[in-house]
Design an enzyme around this catalytic site. Structure first.
Site, PDB file in Angstrom:
ATOM      1  N   ARG A 295      -1.178  -0.762  -7.221  1.00  0.00           N
ATOM      2  CA  ARG A 295      -1.196  -0.435  -8.235  1.00  0.00           C
ATOM      3  C   ARG A 295      -1.351  -0.218 -10.113  1.00  0.00           C
ATOM      4  NH1 ARG A 295       5.128   0.542  -5.600  1.00  0.00           N
ATOM      5  NH2 ARG A 295       4.687   1.592  -4.449  1.00  0.00           N
ATOM      6  N   TYR A 438      -1.922   8.201  -4.837  1.00  0.00           N
ATOM      7  CA  TYR A 438      -2.227   6.725  -3.827  1.00  0.00           C
ATOM      8  C   TYR A 438      -1.685   5.802  -4.246  1.00  0.00           C
ATOM      9  CZ  TYR A 438      -7.143   6.120  -5.548  1.00  0.00           C
ATOM     10  OH  TYR A 438      -8.184   5.363  -6.431  1.00  0.00           O
ATOM     11  N   GLU A 439      -0.907   4.817  -3.518  1.00  0.00           N
ATOM     12  CA  GLU A 439      -0.144   3.862  -4.202  1.00  0.00           C
ATOM     13  C   GLU A 439       0.877   3.681  -4.395  1.00  0.00           C
ATOM     14  OE1 GLU A 439      -1.034   0.765  -2.768  1.00  0.00           O
ATOM     15  OE2 GLU A 439      -3.447   1.277  -2.979  1.00  0.00           O
ATOM     16  N   GLY A 440       1.541   4.844  -3.767  1.00  0.00           N
ATOM     17  CA  GLY A 440       2.812   5.503  -3.803  1.00  0.00           C
ATOM     18  C   GLY A 440       2.595   6.444  -4.606  1.00  0.00           C
ATOM     19  N   GLN A 445       6.809   6.354  -8.737  1.00  0.00           N
ATOM     20  CA  GLN A 445       6.940   5.080  -9.478  1.00  0.00           C
ATOM     21  C   GLN A 445       7.928   5.231 -10.357  1.00  0.00           C
ATOM     22  OE1 GLN A 445       4.342   2.436  -9.137  1.00  0.00           O
ATOM     23  NE2 GLN A 445       3.538   3.790  -7.123  1.00  0.00           N
TER      24      GLN A 445
END
Length: 586
Positions: A295, A438-440, A445
């Protein structure tokens, strides 16, 4: 397409004048490290990014990746650049020296990672995820797995991936269905399908080590029943060399808006052999070691795109002649003035510059606390970990949101040419758009920040982060700047204290506004701190540039913070009172 120029002067300012990196390294007992060595690493990393990786960017976007006979081919030159990267030790910067790494501080490696993102975001992705896999294996794997796999991942002989998402299970990993059946020899048989797997297959190395989330037969339901497995593309022989193909492979490459030179694969695991990492049913905790690193690295993608867009727009604005500036003739020997003299163009360029340099300061502050979290052996480590946990969603979301805005501004400065592929601006915008997903997603977040990091933590991470920023403010020497920074920091802290008492509905409704409110506030504190440090800098361009850009940020961009604050406290009814049918107008 304008060439990429590493921002070495800014890195030099941040390391020497702002972070006072020599004192930082001394406090950690790093006797062999100093600012001169850090800048040597940054300069050589910048040279590699500009000379080797950046020239591949446009052609990689044009060519894309190909899948044939179960094998992925990446664009011309990508594999050769990776081999050069590995041979020159760049992949091993952060690795444990016991496993072939160089053990460099993060404050030396993060600038190199930013520059690689500016030069070629698609190319950088594969090396980024390998670093994340190294962290997970280092922290959670058995000594046997470390001995077998870690050194070759650290050095870059092999690459790593992260396999979380399934067609029906994205953010909600409780729906994950990939299965892991135990075997008599201690291995597991992995069966299932994963999507959106960056570098799931490629032609760079002779093995790829997949980190795969799956469920054991007796696993409890939900996220508490997920385990993490190491699943190699090729099984190893007695000498730990790639031997027989494992029962896995890519079935498709996604056709994407951007990052076309990065193979985003649909991966099938058809009874593949893997090994458990960490404890059974603790896979999500193990995977978060990867995800938190990734992230932050995705945040660097936003920063890298911001810098690249700014450089391109600045070069074009200096060369493009059009009309006369409203403040009077600026270039009397030419038929018109360059558009950089137009106030609205200056507004766009300064917005890019303020975001690039402000987010770079945030990234370097994060890197400083990464150093402490990995190298300190006292209470400073726990404090650093708390600060990193709080700042991770801010870095990921705010730096990618501003990355999209900055690349859009880059297109706008170019006018019609910004919409044309040959100038490179539209690729930057297409590439960086994925970083918000992506990655949340950035909404996730925001929920993480206001939920886990603020309301559920009962102010612990908030207080620790406040104290870290207050230290920066305390060191400001100019009285008026210090007073303004104190007021801004205290406003953010008092507001955050009020937000931590929100109920679940109001927290979810205000999450994105709180994250942006926090991002603008923290960048404001950093800009005050940098402007003060720049006032004592020997480089006049840095000294004047920082102070004037600080003034622009405070007067033009920081007011956005108050809009987010107002929305944050407006409540949930303006979002939730409308019924499903009331959305329609047909």
């Amino acid at each position: 397409m304008p060439g990429y120029i590493p921002p070495l002067a800014d890195f030099g300012f941040l390391l020497r004048d702002w972070l006072t990196i020599n004192e930082h390294y001394a406090a950690l007992g790093l006797e062999d490290f100093d600012a001169d060595l850090a800048m040597e690493v940054v300069e050589q990393g910048g040279k590699f990014a500009a000379d080797v990786v950046a020239p591949l960017n446009r052609e990689g976007d044009e060519q894309g990746c190909r899948l044939a006979d179960g094998k992925v081919t990446t664009p011309e030159g990508f594999a050769a650049a990776y081999h050069s990267y590995v041979e020159n030790g760049w992949n091993a910067m952060l690795g444990d020296v016991n496993y072939g790494g160089q053990g460099l501080p993060y404050s030396m490696a993060v600038p190199v990672h930013e520059m690689l993102n500016s030069a070629n975001l698609s190319w950088r992705l594969t090396t980024m995820l390998t670093e994340s896999a190294v962290l997970a294996i280092s922290k959670h794997a058995s000594e046997s797995l470390k001995a077998t796999y870690l050194e070759k991942l650290v050095t870059g002989e092999w690459t790593g991936t992260m396999n979380l998402t399934e067609p029906h299970a994205g953010t909600d990993l409780s729906l994950l269905s990939t299965k892991a059946e135990p075997n008599d020899d201690g291995s597991f048989t992995i069966t299932g399908s994963k999507i959106f797997i960056t570098a799931g297959d490629h032609d760079w190395t002779d093995n790829i080590i997949h980190m795969v989330l799956a469920r054991l037969p007796d696993a409890p339901p939900g996220v508490k029943g997920i385990s993490l497995f190491l699943v190699p593309k090729f099984l190893l022989d007695a000498d730990n060399n790639p031997d027989k193909p494992n029962a896995l492979g890519p079935s498709a490459i996604e056709k994407k808006m951007g990052i076309k030179a990065s193979p985003t694969c649909v991966m099938n695991f058809d009874g593949a052999t893997g090994w458990l990492i960490g404890e059974a049913n603790q896979g999500l905790a193990c995977m978060f070691t990867m995800m938190n690193d990734a992230r932050f690295q995705v945040g660097l993608e936003g920063l890298g795109a911001t810098e690249a867009a700014f450089q391109g727009a600045l070069t074009y604005a200096r060369e493009r002649l059009q009309s006369r500036a409203p403040q009077g003739v600026q270039q009397p020997d030419d038929k018109a003035d360059a558009i950089i003299h137009q106030p609205d163009v200056a507004r766009m360029l300064l917005t890019q510059k303020a975001f690039a340099e402000g987010c770079r300061a945030l990234a370097m502050l994060y890197a400083k606390y990464m150093d402490i979290a990995h190298l300190a052996d006292d209470e400073r480590r726990d404090e650093a970990e708390a600060i990193l946990q709080f700042l991770t969603p801010v870095c990921k979301a705010f730096m990618t949101d501003t990355g999209l805005e900055s690349t859009s501004l880059g297109i706008q400065v170019f006018g019609g040419h910004g919409y044309i592929r040959e100038w490179g601006m539209e690729q930057l915008m297409r590439d960086v758009r994925i970083a918000m997903l992506y990655e949340g997603t950035n909404g996730i977040q925001a929920l993480d920040l206001i939920g886990r990091k603020l309301t559920r933590d009962k102010q612990g991470m908030l207080d620790t982060t406040y104290r870290a920023l207050d230290t920066l403010v305390h060191d400001i020497e100019q009285p008026l700047t210090k007073q303004a920074a104190e007021q801004l920091l205290n406003d953010w802290y008092i507001t955050s204290q009020a937000v931590k008492d929100f109920d679940a509905v109001n927290a979810a409704s205000g999450a994105c506004d709180y994250l942006h409110y926090t991002g603008y506030a923290l960048l404001g504190v950093l800009w005050y701190s940098m402007a003060d440090a720049a006032s004592r800098c020997d480089n006049p361009n840095i000294a004047q540039g920082k102070q004037k850009t600080c003034k622009f940020y405070i007067e033009r961009l920081l007011p956005r913070m108050q809009g987010h604050k107002a929305a944050l406290f407006s409540g949930a009814s303006n979002l939730l009172d409308i019924s499903g049918s009331e959305f329609d107008y047909l």
